[in-house]
Design a protein around this motif. Structure first.
Motif, PDB file in Angstrom:
ATOM      1  N   PRO A 144       0.836  -1.200   0.000  1.00 46.22           N
ATOM      2  CA  PRO A 144       0.000   0.000   0.000  1.00 46.22           C
ATOM      3  C   PRO A 144       0.873   1.252   0.000  1.00 46.22           C
ATOM      4  O   PRO A 144       1.788   1.382   0.819  1.00 46.22           O
ATOM      5  CB  PRO A 144      -0.788  -0.114   1.310  1.00 46.22           C
ATOM      6  N   ILE A 145       0.603   2.173  -0.922  1.00 48.33           N
ATOM      7  CA  ILE A 145       1.388   3.406  -1.074  1.00 48.33           C
ATOM      8  C   ILE A 145       0.471   4.602  -0.898  1.00 48.33           C
ATOM      9  O   ILE A 145      -0.673   4.598  -1.374  1.00 48.33           O
ATOM     10  CB  ILE A 145       2.076   3.427  -2.452  1.00 48.33           C
ATOM     11  N   ASN A 146       0.960   5.627  -0.234  1.00 47.92           N
ATOM     12  CA  ASN A 146       0.093   6.756   0.102  1.00 47.92           C
ATOM     13  C   ASN A 146      -0.280   7.576  -1.141  1.00 47.92           C
ATOM     14  O   ASN A 146       0.474   7.646  -2.117  1.00 47.92           O
ATOM     15  CB  ASN A 146       0.728   7.623   1.194  1.00 47.92           C
ATOM     16  N   THR A 147      -1.432   8.197  -1.062  1.00 41.81           N
ATOM     17  CA  THR A 147      -1.987   8.914  -2.215  1.00 41.81           C
ATOM     18  C   THR A 147      -1.385  10.300  -2.395  1.00 41.81           C
ATOM     19  O   THR A 147      -1.644  10.945  -3.417  1.00 41.81           O
ATOM     20  CB  THR A 147      -3.507   9.056  -2.061  1.00 41.81           C
ATOM     21  N   GLY A 152      -3.418   8.343  -7.256  1.00 43.64           N
ATOM     22  CA  GLY A 152      -4.031   7.402  -8.173  1.00 43.64           C
ATOM     23  C   GLY A 152      -3.554   5.974  -8.053  1.00 43.64           C
ATOM     24  O   GLY A 152      -4.034   5.106  -8.787  1.00 43.64           O
ATOM     25  N   PHE A 153      -2.626   5.692  -7.128  1.00 47.25           N
ATOM     26  CA  PHE A 153      -2.161   4.317  -6.966  1.00 47.25           C
ATOM     27  C   PHE A 153      -3.310   3.453  -6.455  1.00 47.25           C
ATOM     28  O   PHE A 153      -4.091   3.865  -5.599  1.00 47.25           O
ATOM     29  CB  PHE A 153      -0.974   4.266  -6.002  1.00 47.25           C
ATOM     30  N   PHE A 154      -3.405   2.238  -6.971  1.00 45.73           N
ATOM     31  CA  PHE A 154      -4.574   1.406  -6.700  1.00 45.73           C
ATOM     32  C   PHE A 154      -4.658   0.955  -5.243  1.00 45.73           C
ATOM     33  O   PHE A 154      -5.754   0.866  -4.677  1.00 45.73           O
ATOM     34  CB  PHE A 154      -4.569   0.179  -7.609  1.00 45.73           C
ATOM     35  N   LEU A 155      -3.530   0.647  -4.622  1.00 48.78           N
ATOM     36  CA  LEU A 155      -3.516   0.030  -3.290  1.00 48.78           C
ATOM     37  C   LEU A 155      -2.967   1.029  -2.273  1.00 48.78           C
ATOM     38  O   LEU A 155      -1.803   1.445  -2.376  1.00 48.78           O
ATOM     39  CB  LEU A 155      -2.646  -1.225  -3.319  1.00 48.78           C
ATOM     40  N   ASN A 156      -3.776   1.385  -1.265  1.00 52.90           N
ATOM     41  CA  ASN A 156      -3.384   2.434  -0.325  1.00 52.90           C
ATOM     42  C   ASN A 156      -3.428   2.039   1.147  1.00 52.90           C
ATOM     43  O   ASN A 156      -2.803   2.698   1.972  1.00 52.90           O
ATOM     44  CB  ASN A 156      -4.283   3.667  -0.486  1.00 52.90           C
TER      45      ASN A 156
END
Length: 270
Positions: A144-147, A152-156
């Motif tokens: 998960p990567i922060n927005t 727009g990254f799918f997994l947060n």
């Protein structure tokens, strides 16, 4: 004390990439990670690892057209063949580098496609890829990567990542838990370490100061406390992974800038 790995994509920026292995070993690191190895022959990287007594603990699978802004292919319909080619290439490098885990980036959400379609593609691709990893005895990781850093990254979120791992149902797919991203999106980091580390589904941790992504002795997280939590939970559940130091040295690309900023690590070592 956790086992710390130097992230060579961020640390020692004043040095050429292959020279960063020597610098990390001189600073007492026993493991290294980085984004991508593909600009160099695997044998050349393996020689640097061996010469410095370093273990390769993590790198990323090919993310698509990185320079054009792509950040992974796993959730993108219509890119399945390219995704599979990238996984095959990553597993070849992992074998040559004796690396036990590979991070697979989810990708940015394209406009006009539903989350449901992207998630179905994501699960389908990861199930195939984790099966391929199982054949080689390696783990694939999703992060998960922060927005804010990657809009727009799918997994947060951690709960979403663990739900994806459960849906895929392959033991060789795990979560890469970056405490920097977790703090920005969710907070309550210590409790999330306590919640998720004992599940056996966390394959790797990463750290950086929040919010500036500099050394972990800067910012709003008190890392000595978190390291104590990691040690406590690891002792109870048997977790034996690495903690990647994925931060930008506050001193920048100056000679010894990374080394001079390792006071936090020297303090832990006593």
């Amino acid at each position: 004390m956790p086992r710390f790995a130097a992230n060579l994509s961020m640390l020692y920026p004043e040095l050429a990439f292959l020279d960063r292995f020597d610098a990390a070993a001189k600073d007492g690191f026993e493991g290294v990670e980085y984004l991508f190895p593909y600009d160099f022959p695997a044998a050349e990287i393996a020689a640097r690892l061996q010469a410095n007594g370093l273990q390769q603990v993590l790198f990323n699978a090919p993310p698509g057209h990185w320079e054009a802004g792509e950040r992974g292919l796993a959730c993108l319909p219509g890119r399945e063949n390219e995704f599979r080619e990238g996984i095959a290439r990553a597993l070849d490098y992992a074998a040559a580098l004796d690396c036990p885990r590979v991070h697979v980036m989810a990708g940015l959400m394209p406009s006009g496609l539903s989350r449901e379609m992207l998630e179905a593609t994501y699960i389908h691709n990861l199930r195939w890829a984790a099966g391929e990893a199982r054949k080689t005895g390696r783990d694939l990781l999703i992060e998960p990567i922060n927005t804010r850093d990657m809009p727009g990254f799918f997994l947060n979120r951690q709960d979403h990542a663990h739900a994806i791992v459960a849906a895929v149902g392959e033991p060789h797919l795990k979560v890469q838990m970056d405490l920097y991203h977790c703090q920005i999106v969710e907070g309550d980091v210590a409790m999330k370490v306590r919640e998720y580390l004992p599940t056996g589904r966390v394959g790797h941790l990463q750290i950086a100061g929040v919010p500036t992504r500099n050394e972990p002795d800067m910012g709003e997280l008190y890392h000595p406390y978190l390291f104590g939590v990691i040690d406590e939970v690891s002792a109870a559940c048997g977790w034996d992974g690495w903690v990647g130091c994925e931060y930008r040295p506050a001193r920048g690309a100056v000679v010894n800038g990374t080394t001079d900023g390792l006071g936090w690590l020297r303090a832990l070592r006593g």
